[in-house]
Design a protein around this motif. Structure first.
Motif, mmCIF file in Angstrom:
data_model
loop_
_atom_site.group_PDB
_atom_site.id
_atom_site.type_symbol
_atom_site.label_atom_id
_atom_site.label_comp_id
_atom_site.label_asym_id
_atom_site.label_seq_id
_atom_site.Cartn_x
_atom_site.Cartn_y
_atom_site.Cartn_z
ATOM 1 N N GLY A 1 0.790 -1.229 0.000
ATOM 2 C CA GLY A 1 0.000 0.000 0.000
ATOM 3 C C GLY A 1 0.818 1.272 0.000
ATOM 4 N N CYS B 1 3.646 3.499 -5.750
ATOM 5 C CA CYS B 1 2.966 3.948 -6.964
ATOM 6 C C CYS B 1 3.857 3.644 -8.158
ATOM 7 C CB CYS B 1 2.683 5.452 -6.918
ATOM 8 S SG CYS B 1 1.296 5.925 -5.872
ATOM 9 N N LEU C 1 0.959 -2.019 -4.656
ATOM 10 C CA LEU C 1 0.472 -0.746 -5.194
ATOM 11 C C LEU C 1 -0.577 -0.112 -4.275
ATOM 12 C CD1 LEU C 1 0.082 -1.501 -9.020
ATOM 13 C CD2 LEU C 1 1.783 -0.022 -7.924
ATOM 14 N N ALA C 2 -0.453 1.198 -4.082
ATOM 15 C CA ALA C 2 -1.437 1.948 -3.307
ATOM 16 C C ALA C 2 -2.650 2.298 -4.152
ATOM 17 C CB ALA C 2 -0.797 3.230 -2.768
ATOM 18 N N THR C 3 -2.461 2.349 -5.460
ATOM 19 C CA THR C 3 -3.526 2.724 -6.387
ATOM 20 C C THR C 3 -3.175 2.210 -7.777
ATOM 21 O OG1 THR C 3 -4.841 4.593 -7.207
ATOM 22 C CG2 THR C 3 -2.474 4.961 -6.941
ATOM 23 N N ALA C 4 -4.087 2.337 -8.709
ATOM 24 C CA ALA C 4 -3.827 1.876 -10.078
ATOM 25 C C ALA C 4 -2.646 2.642 -10.682
ATOM 26 C CB ALA C 4 -5.072 2.088 -10.932
ATOM 27 N N ALA D 1 1.501 11.946 -6.796
ATOM 28 C CA ALA D 1 0.828 11.090 -5.816
ATOM 29 C C ALA D 1 1.729 10.841 -4.608
ATOM 30 C CB ALA D 1 0.432 9.762 -6.468
ATOM 31 N N GLN E 1 -0.285 9.964 -1.222
ATOM 32 C CA GLN E 1 -1.125 8.851 -1.672
ATOM 33 C C GLN E 1 -0.323 7.558 -1.629
ATOM 34 O OE1 GLN E 1 -2.889 9.578 -5.504
ATOM 35 N NE2 GLN E 1 -4.220 7.780 -5.415
ATOM 36 N N CYS E 2 0.965 7.669 -1.763
ATOM 37 C CA CYS E 2 1.894 6.557 -1.642
ATOM 38 C C CYS E 2 3.233 7.137 -1.200
ATOM 39 C CB CYS E 2 2.023 5.793 -2.957
ATOM 40 S SG CYS E 2 2.194 6.850 -4.396
ATOM 41 N N THR F 1 8.032 5.787 -5.683
ATOM 42 C CA THR F 1 7.738 5.381 -7.049
ATOM 43 C C THR F 1 9.045 5.209 -7.810
ATOM 44 O OG1 THR F 1 6.437 5.921 -9.026
ATOM 45 C CG2 THR F 1 7.548 7.750 -7.938
#
Length: 335
Positions: A151, A154, A190-193, A204, A209-210, A213
Protein backbone atom coordinates in the motif's frame (compact mmCIF):
# COMPACT_ATOMS: atom_id res chain seq x y z
CA UNK A 1 -1.06 3.49 -50.42
CA UNK A 2 -3.33 4.79 -47.59
CA UNK A 3 -1.75 6.05 -44.38
CA UNK A 4 -3.49 6.47 -40.99
CA UNK A 5 -3.94 10.15 -39.89
CA UNK A 6 -0.67 10.48 -37.95
CA UNK A 7 1.36 8.88 -40.72
CA UNK A 8 -0.41 11.05 -43.26
CA UNK A 9 0.79 14.10 -41.31
CA UNK A 10 4.33 12.74 -41.51
CA UNK A 11 3.95 12.18 -45.22
CA UNK A 12 2.91 15.79 -45.72
CA UNK A 13 5.79 16.98 -43.57
CA UNK A 14 8.24 14.86 -45.51
CA UNK A 15 7.25 16.46 -48.79
CA UNK A 16 9.13 19.50 -47.54
CA UNK A 17 12.30 17.46 -47.03
CA UNK A 18 13.86 18.07 -50.41
CA UNK A 19 17.58 17.92 -49.70
CA UNK A 20 20.81 18.56 -51.54
CA UNK A 21 23.50 15.90 -51.61
CA UNK A 22 25.28 17.50 -48.66
CA UNK A 23 22.17 17.93 -46.48
CA UNK A 24 21.28 15.37 -43.82
CA UNK A 25 17.64 14.34 -43.37
CA UNK A 26 16.61 13.18 -39.88
CA UNK A 27 13.48 11.41 -38.68
CA UNK A 28 13.30 12.23 -34.97
CA UNK A 29 11.18 10.91 -32.11
CA UNK A 30 12.93 13.47 -29.93
CA UNK A 31 10.95 16.71 -29.63
CA UNK A 32 11.78 19.68 -31.88
CA UNK A 33 12.65 22.01 -28.98
CA UNK A 34 15.35 19.52 -27.92
CA UNK A 35 16.94 18.88 -31.33
CA UNK A 36 16.64 22.15 -33.27
CA UNK A 37 19.25 24.00 -31.16
CA UNK A 38 21.63 21.08 -31.79
CA UNK A 39 21.06 21.03 -35.53
CA UNK A 40 21.45 24.81 -35.71
CA UNK A 41 24.79 24.51 -33.90
CA UNK A 42 25.91 21.75 -36.28
CA UNK A 43 25.06 23.92 -39.27
CA UNK A 44 27.04 26.81 -37.77
CA UNK A 45 30.04 24.50 -37.19
CA UNK A 46 30.02 22.70 -40.54
CA UNK A 47 27.79 24.57 -42.99
CA UNK A 48 25.75 21.37 -43.48
CA UNK A 49 21.97 21.86 -43.44
CA UNK A 50 19.79 19.46 -41.40
CA UNK A 51 16.26 18.75 -42.59
CA UNK A 52 14.06 16.97 -40.07
CA UNK A 53 10.58 15.87 -39.10
CA UNK A 54 9.47 14.82 -35.63
CA UNK A 55 6.86 12.31 -34.52
CA UNK A 56 6.22 9.28 -32.34
CA UNK A 57 8.74 6.47 -32.83
CA UNK A 58 6.18 3.90 -34.03
CA UNK A 59 4.81 5.93 -36.97
CA UNK A 60 8.32 7.08 -37.90
CA UNK A 61 9.54 3.48 -38.14
CA UNK A 62 6.41 2.45 -40.06
CA UNK A 63 7.08 5.29 -42.48
CA UNK A 64 10.68 4.19 -42.96
CA UNK A 65 9.43 0.68 -43.78
CA UNK A 66 6.76 1.97 -46.18
CA UNK A 67 9.21 4.26 -48.00
CA UNK A 68 11.89 1.60 -48.38
CA UNK A 69 14.57 2.63 -50.85
CA UNK A 70 12.72 5.88 -51.58
CA UNK A 71 13.01 7.28 -48.08
CA UNK A 72 14.60 10.73 -47.80
CA UNK A 73 15.76 9.88 -44.25
CA UNK A 74 19.49 9.48 -43.62
CA UNK A 75 19.24 9.12 -39.84
CA UNK A 76 16.73 7.89 -37.23
CA UNK A 77 16.88 9.58 -33.83
CA UNK A 78 14.69 8.09 -31.08
CA UNK A 79 14.40 7.44 -27.37
CA UNK A 80 14.78 4.16 -25.47
CA UNK A 81 17.09 1.31 -26.45
CA UNK A 82 14.00 -0.85 -26.93
CA UNK A 83 12.96 1.33 -29.86
CA UNK A 84 16.49 1.43 -31.30
CA UNK A 85 16.68 -2.36 -31.08
CA UNK A 86 13.31 -2.62 -32.86
CA UNK A 87 14.54 -0.35 -35.67
CA UNK A 88 17.63 -2.50 -36.10
CA UNK A 89 15.65 -5.74 -35.83
CA UNK A 90 13.27 -4.54 -38.57
CA UNK A 91 16.18 -3.83 -40.94
CA UNK A 92 15.77 -0.04 -40.87
CA UNK A 93 19.38 0.75 -39.92
CA UNK A 94 22.84 -0.02 -41.32
CA UNK A 95 26.11 -0.73 -39.47
CA UNK A 96 28.75 1.98 -39.40
CA UNK A 97 32.40 1.76 -38.44
CA UNK A 98 33.53 4.77 -36.44
CA UNK A 99 36.48 5.12 -34.06
CA UNK A 100 34.95 8.37 -32.73
CA UNK A 101 31.76 6.57 -31.71
CA UNK A 102 33.71 3.64 -30.29
CA UNK A 103 35.69 6.13 -28.19
CA UNK A 104 32.79 8.39 -27.14
CA UNK A 105 30.01 5.86 -26.40
CA UNK A 106 30.59 3.17 -23.74
CA UNK A 107 30.15 -0.39 -25.02
CA UNK A 108 27.04 -1.15 -22.94
CA UNK A 109 25.25 1.92 -24.37
CA UNK A 110 25.57 1.04 -28.08
CA UNK A 111 24.56 -1.78 -30.41
CA UNK A 112 27.19 -4.57 -30.53
CA UNK A 113 26.55 -4.65 -34.29
CA UNK A 114 27.20 -0.86 -34.59
CA UNK A 115 23.75 -0.05 -36.02
CA UNK A 116 22.80 2.43 -33.27
CA UNK A 117 24.57 4.47 -30.61
CA UNK A 118 23.35 6.03 -27.36
CA UNK A 119 23.68 9.82 -27.27
CA UNK A 120 22.27 10.58 -23.81
CA UNK A 121 21.71 8.48 -20.69
CA UNK A 122 18.40 8.26 -18.86
CA UNK A 123 18.39 6.94 -15.29
CA UNK A 124 15.20 5.29 -14.01
CA UNK A 125 15.39 5.38 -10.24
CA UNK A 126 13.40 5.58 -7.00
CA UNK A 127 11.79 8.86 -5.87
CA UNK A 128 10.34 8.94 -2.35
CA UNK A 129 8.42 11.22 0.04
CA UNK A 130 10.95 12.53 2.57
CA UNK A 131 8.27 12.84 5.28
CA UNK A 132 7.18 9.21 4.88
CA UNK A 133 10.36 7.26 4.11
CA UNK A 134 13.85 7.20 5.59
CA UNK A 135 16.60 6.56 3.03
CA UNK A 136 17.74 3.63 5.18
CA UNK A 137 14.43 1.89 4.32
CA UNK A 138 15.36 1.86 0.62
CA UNK A 139 17.86 -0.44 -1.07
CA UNK A 140 16.92 -2.04 -4.44
CA UNK A 141 14.19 -2.22 -7.08
CA UNK A 142 13.72 -5.81 -5.97
CA UNK A 143 13.11 -4.77 -2.36
CA UNK A 144 10.06 -2.73 -3.42
CA UNK A 145 8.35 -6.14 -3.84
CA UNK A 146 8.71 -6.84 -0.11
CA UNK A 147 5.41 -6.86 1.85
CA UNK A 148 6.76 -4.00 4.01
CA UNK A 149 5.85 -1.74 1.03
CA UNK A 150 2.22 -2.94 0.96
CA UNK A 151 0.00 0.00 0.00
CA UNK A 152 3.01 2.35 -0.21
CA UNK A 153 4.09 2.03 -3.86
CA UNK A 154 2.97 3.95 -6.96
CA UNK A 155 4.00 3.04 -10.51
CA UNK A 156 3.59 4.30 -14.05
CA UNK A 157 1.59 2.08 -16.38
CA UNK A 158 3.18 -1.06 -17.81
CA UNK A 159 2.20 0.18 -21.27
CA UNK A 160 5.10 2.65 -21.31
CA UNK A 161 8.26 1.41 -22.97
CA UNK A 162 10.37 2.74 -20.08
CA UNK A 163 8.90 0.16 -17.68
CA UNK A 164 8.96 -2.56 -20.33
CA UNK A 165 12.68 -1.91 -20.78
CA UNK A 166 13.26 -1.94 -17.01
CA UNK A 167 11.58 -5.34 -16.68
CA UNK A 168 13.40 -6.68 -19.76
CA UNK A 169 16.73 -5.73 -18.21
CA UNK A 170 15.68 -7.43 -14.96
CA UNK A 171 14.93 -10.63 -16.90
CA UNK A 172 18.49 -10.46 -18.26
CA UNK A 173 19.87 -10.03 -14.77
CA UNK A 174 17.68 -12.39 -12.76
CA UNK A 175 15.95 -14.73 -15.21
CA UNK A 176 12.22 -14.82 -15.89
CA UNK A 177 10.89 -16.70 -12.81
CA UNK A 178 12.60 -14.41 -10.28
CA UNK A 179 11.68 -11.27 -12.24
CA UNK A 180 8.05 -12.40 -12.37
CA UNK A 181 8.00 -12.82 -8.60
CA UNK A 182 9.47 -9.32 -8.16
CA UNK A 183 7.01 -7.61 -10.50
CA UNK A 184 4.12 -9.52 -8.89
CA UNK A 185 5.30 -8.17 -5.54
CA UNK A 186 5.26 -4.62 -6.94
CA UNK A 187 1.67 -5.10 -8.10
CA UNK A 188 0.67 -6.46 -4.71
CA UNK A 189 2.17 -3.38 -3.03
CA UNK A 190 0.47 -0.75 -5.19
CA UNK A 191 -1.44 1.95 -3.31
CA UNK A 192 -3.53 2.72 -6.39
CA UNK A 193 -3.83 1.88 -10.08
CA UNK A 194 -0.75 2.71 -12.22
CA UNK A 195 -0.48 6.28 -13.50
CA UNK A 196 -0.32 7.48 -17.09
CA UNK A 197 3.04 9.19 -16.63
CA UNK A 198 5.98 9.66 -14.27
CA UNK A 199 4.91 13.15 -13.20
CA UNK A 200 1.49 11.99 -11.97
CA UNK A 201 3.15 9.16 -10.05
CA UNK A 202 5.48 11.64 -8.30
CA UNK A 203 2.58 14.00 -7.54
CA UNK A 204 0.83 11.09 -5.82
CA UNK A 205 3.95 10.51 -3.74
CA UNK A 206 4.21 14.21 -2.87
CA UNK A 207 0.54 14.20 -1.82
CA UNK A 208 1.07 11.13 0.44
CA UNK A 209 -1.12 8.85 -1.67
CA UNK A 210 1.89 6.56 -1.64
CA UNK A 211 5.45 6.72 -0.33
CA UNK A 212 7.70 5.88 -3.30
CA UNK A 213 7.74 5.38 -7.05
CA UNK A 214 10.13 4.62 -9.95
CA UNK A 215 10.71 7.37 -12.55
CA UNK A 216 13.17 8.81 -15.04
CA UNK A 217 15.21 11.49 -13.32
CA UNK A 218 14.53 14.24 -15.87
CA UNK A 219 10.84 14.11 -14.92
CA UNK A 220 11.92 14.68 -11.30
CA UNK A 221 14.02 17.67 -12.39
CA UNK A 222 11.16 19.22 -14.36
CA UNK A 223 8.64 18.72 -11.51
CA UNK A 224 10.92 20.12 -8.81
CA UNK A 225 11.64 23.18 -10.97
CA UNK A 226 7.95 24.09 -10.76
CA UNK A 227 7.17 22.60 -7.32
CA UNK A 228 10.37 23.11 -5.30
CA UNK A 229 8.58 22.59 -1.96
CA UNK A 230 7.42 19.08 -2.79
CA UNK A 231 8.88 16.67 -0.17
CA UNK A 232 10.52 14.48 -2.80
CA UNK A 233 14.05 13.09 -3.11
CA UNK A 234 15.97 10.74 -5.38
CA UNK A 235 17.39 7.43 -4.14
CA UNK A 236 19.92 5.46 -6.18
CA UNK A 237 19.08 1.72 -5.82
CA UNK A 238 21.16 -1.41 -6.40
CA UNK A 239 24.47 0.14 -5.34
CA UNK A 240 27.48 -1.83 -4.04
CA UNK A 241 25.96 -5.23 -4.75
CA UNK A 242 27.95 -8.43 -5.30
CA UNK A 243 27.39 -8.41 -9.06
CA UNK A 244 29.77 -6.01 -10.82
CA UNK A 245 27.09 -5.35 -13.47
CA UNK A 246 24.42 -4.33 -10.94
CA UNK A 247 23.38 -0.71 -10.56
CA UNK A 248 20.79 1.90 -11.42
CA UNK A 249 18.72 1.02 -14.49
CA UNK A 250 19.82 3.25 -17.35
CA UNK A 251 18.55 3.64 -20.87
CA UNK A 252 19.48 5.89 -23.78
CA UNK A 253 18.19 8.14 -26.47
CA UNK A 254 20.23 7.48 -29.56
CA UNK A 255 20.54 7.34 -33.32
CA UNK A 256 21.50 5.22 -36.29
CA UNK A 257 22.09 5.66 -40.01
CA UNK A 258 19.10 4.44 -42.02
CA UNK A 259 19.37 1.39 -44.27
CA UNK A 260 18.57 3.37 -47.43
CA UNK A 261 20.26 6.68 -46.53
CA UNK A 262 21.16 8.88 -49.51
CA UNK A 263 23.90 10.57 -47.48
CA UNK A 264 25.17 7.92 -45.04
CA UNK A 265 28.55 9.60 -44.62
CA UNK A 266 26.84 12.86 -43.67
CA UNK A 267 24.56 11.07 -41.19
CA UNK A 268 27.55 9.30 -39.59
CA UNK A 269 29.40 12.60 -39.22
CA UNK A 270 26.35 14.14 -37.53
CA UNK A 271 26.06 11.23 -35.04
CA UNK A 272 29.80 11.47 -34.34
CA UNK A 273 29.43 15.22 -33.71
CA UNK A 274 26.46 14.62 -31.37
CA UNK A 275 28.64 12.29 -29.28
CA UNK A 276 31.52 14.80 -29.11
CA UNK A 277 32.60 17.04 -26.25
CA UNK A 278 31.27 20.00 -28.26
CA UNK A 279 27.69 18.70 -28.51
CA UNK A 280 27.10 16.41 -25.55
CA UNK A 281 26.01 19.08 -23.09
CA UNK A 282 23.77 20.62 -25.75
CA UNK A 283 22.18 17.20 -26.31
CA UNK A 284 21.73 16.17 -22.66
CA UNK A 285 21.36 19.36 -20.63
CA UNK A 286 18.19 20.72 -22.26
CA UNK A 287 16.30 17.64 -21.05
CA UNK A 288 18.19 17.15 -17.75
CA UNK A 289 19.69 13.87 -18.99
CA UNK A 290 23.25 12.56 -18.57
CA UNK A 291 25.87 12.84 -21.33
CA UNK A 292 26.71 9.43 -22.80
CA UNK A 293 30.31 10.53 -23.34
CA UNK A 294 32.08 9.84 -20.01
CA UNK A 295 34.49 12.72 -20.63
CA UNK A 296 31.62 15.24 -20.42
CA UNK A 297 30.11 16.32 -17.09
CA UNK A 298 26.33 16.62 -16.61
CA UNK A 299 24.56 19.94 -15.99
CA UNK A 300 24.90 21.38 -12.48
CA UNK A 301 21.24 20.58 -11.67
CA UNK A 302 21.74 16.94 -12.66
CA UNK A 303 25.12 16.64 -10.91
CA UNK A 304 23.50 17.91 -7.69
CA UNK A 305 21.40 14.72 -7.53
CA UNK A 306 24.58 12.78 -6.72
CA UNK A 307 26.59 10.08 -8.46
CA UNK A 308 25.65 6.44 -8.90
CA UNK A 309 26.84 3.13 -10.28
CA UNK A 310 24.80 2.33 -13.42
CA UNK A 311 23.76 -1.14 -14.46
CA UNK A 312 26.37 -2.26 -17.01
CA UNK A 313 24.36 -4.88 -18.92
CA UNK A 314 24.11 -3.86 -22.59
CA UNK A 315 20.91 -1.84 -23.11
CA UNK A 316 20.11 -3.82 -26.28
CA UNK A 317 18.50 -6.36 -23.95
CA UNK A 318 15.76 -3.79 -23.33
CA UNK A 319 14.65 -4.52 -26.89
CA UNK A 320 15.52 -8.17 -27.34
CA UNK A 321 13.51 -9.19 -24.26
CA UNK A 322 10.77 -6.55 -24.49
CA UNK A 323 8.05 -8.89 -25.79
CA UNK A 324 8.89 -11.34 -22.99
CA UNK A 325 8.69 -8.48 -20.47
CA UNK A 326 5.27 -7.35 -21.73
CA UNK A 327 3.88 -10.89 -21.42
CA UNK A 328 5.33 -11.21 -17.90
CA UNK A 329 3.78 -7.91 -16.77
CA UNK A 330 0.43 -8.96 -18.20
CA UNK A 331 0.57 -12.32 -16.39
CA UNK A 332 0.99 -10.68 -12.97
CA UNK A 333 -1.73 -8.07 -13.57
CA UNK A 334 0.56 -5.06 -14.04
CA UNK A 335 -1.63 -2.83 -16.20
Amino acid sequence: MTFPPLMAALVLAATALSASAEDVVVYSARAEQLIKPLFDAYTRDTGVQIKFITGAEGPLMERLKAEGQNTPADMLLTVDAGNLWQASHQGLLRPVQSKALQDNVPAHLRDPGNEWFGLSVRARTIVYNTTMVKPSELSTYEDLADPKWKGRLCLRTAKKVYNQSLVAMMITEHGEPKTEAIVKGWVNNLATAPFADDTKAMEAVANRQCAATVVNTYYYGRLMATQPKYPLAIFWPNQNLTSKEAGVHVNVSGAGVTRHAKNPAGAQKLIEWLSSDRAQNLFADNNLEYPVNPKVKPADTVAAWGSFQPNLINVKEAGSLQAQAVKLMDRVGYK
